[in-house]
Design a protein around this motif. Structure first.
Motif, PDB file in Angstrom:
ATOM      1  N   MET A 204     -12.289  -9.702  59.092  1.00  0.00           N
ATOM      2  CA  MET A 204     -12.891  -8.598  59.804  1.00  0.00           C
ATOM      3  C   MET A 204     -13.535  -7.602  58.848  1.00  0.00           C
ATOM      4  O   MET A 204     -14.467  -6.911  59.239  1.00  0.00           O
ATOM      5  CB  MET A 204     -11.844  -7.886  60.656  1.00  0.00           C
ATOM      6  N   ALA A 205     -13.028  -7.509  57.646  1.00  0.00           N
ATOM      7  CA  ALA A 205     -13.526  -6.513  56.697  1.00  0.00           C
ATOM      8  C   ALA A 205     -15.003  -6.683  56.379  1.00  0.00           C
ATOM      9  O   ALA A 205     -15.663  -5.721  55.993  1.00  0.00           O
ATOM     10  CB  ALA A 205     -12.705  -6.565  55.420  1.00  0.00           C
ATOM     11  N   PHE A 206     -15.540  -7.878  56.557  1.00  0.00           N
ATOM     12  CA  PHE A 206     -16.938  -8.134  56.228  1.00  0.00           C
ATOM     13  C   PHE A 206     -17.884  -7.857  57.388  1.00  0.00           C
ATOM     14  O   PHE A 206     -19.096  -7.909  57.220  1.00  0.00           O
ATOM     15  CB  PHE A 206     -17.117  -9.582  55.749  1.00  0.00           C
ATOM     16  N   LEU A 207     -17.366  -7.556  58.552  1.00  0.00           N
ATOM     17  CA  LEU A 207     -18.200  -7.299  59.724  1.00  0.00           C
ATOM     18  C   LEU A 207     -18.611  -5.829  59.764  1.00  0.00           C
ATOM     19  O   LEU A 207     -17.865  -4.956  59.327  1.00  0.00           O
ATOM     20  CB  LEU A 207     -17.435  -7.665  60.995  1.00  0.00           C
ATOM     21  N   PRO A 208     -19.794  -5.532  60.340  1.00  0.00           N
ATOM     22  CA  PRO A 208     -20.260  -4.144  60.384  1.00  0.00           C
ATOM     23  C   PRO A 208     -19.503  -3.312  61.425  1.00  0.00           C
ATOM     24  O   PRO A 208     -18.958  -3.834  62.392  1.00  0.00           O
ATOM     25  CB  PRO A 208     -21.735  -4.279  60.776  1.00  0.00           C
TER      26      PRO A 208
ATOM     27  N   TYR B  50     -10.202  -1.062  65.406  1.00  0.00           N
ATOM     28  CA  TYR B  50     -10.731   0.251  65.774  1.00  0.00           C
ATOM     29  C   TYR B  50     -12.119   0.466  65.165  1.00  0.00           C
ATOM     30  O   TYR B  50     -13.050   0.921  65.826  1.00  0.00           O
ATOM     31  CB  TYR B  50      -9.765   1.349  65.320  1.00  0.00           C
ATOM     32  N   ARG B  51     -12.271   0.124  63.895  1.00  0.00           N
ATOM     33  CA  ARG B  51     -13.549   0.281  63.204  1.00  0.00           C
ATOM     34  C   ARG B  51     -14.634  -0.593  63.827  1.00  0.00           C
ATOM     35  O   ARG B  51     -15.788  -0.187  63.960  1.00  0.00           O
ATOM     36  CB  ARG B  51     -13.370  -0.089  61.721  1.00  0.00           C
ATOM     37  N   LEU B  52     -14.272  -1.783  64.240  1.00  0.00           N
ATOM     38  CA  LEU B  52     -15.247  -2.727  64.799  1.00  0.00           C
ATOM     39  C   LEU B  52     -15.641  -2.421  66.237  1.00  0.00           C
ATOM     40  O   LEU B  52     -16.696  -2.827  66.686  1.00  0.00           O
ATOM     41  CB  LEU B  52     -14.683  -4.145  64.733  1.00  0.00           C
TER      42      LEU B  52
END
Length: 53
Positions: free
Chosen positions: A1-5, A45-47
């Motif tokens: 997930m860390a690589f997704l905007p 939450y970020r995504l």
């Protein structure tokens, strides 16, 4: 997930593992489980978009 905007998805529905010792699952020590949950919850939450329709 860390690589997704950021705000890539509009809705998140989840059913996380509850770390309650089911026979088919490995359980983690409580501190490890909480740390793991904090990481993936932060990413979800970020995504998830905060835009209101």
């Amino acid at each position: 997930m860390a690589f997704l905007p950021d705000e890539l998805i509009d809705l998140t529905v989840t059913s996380p593992p509850y770390n309650i010792g089911k026979e088919y699952k490995n359980t983690l020590p409580l501190d490890d489980y909480i740390n793991w949950c904090e990481k993936w919850i932060h990413e979800v939450y970020r995504l998830t978009s905060s835009r209101l329709l």
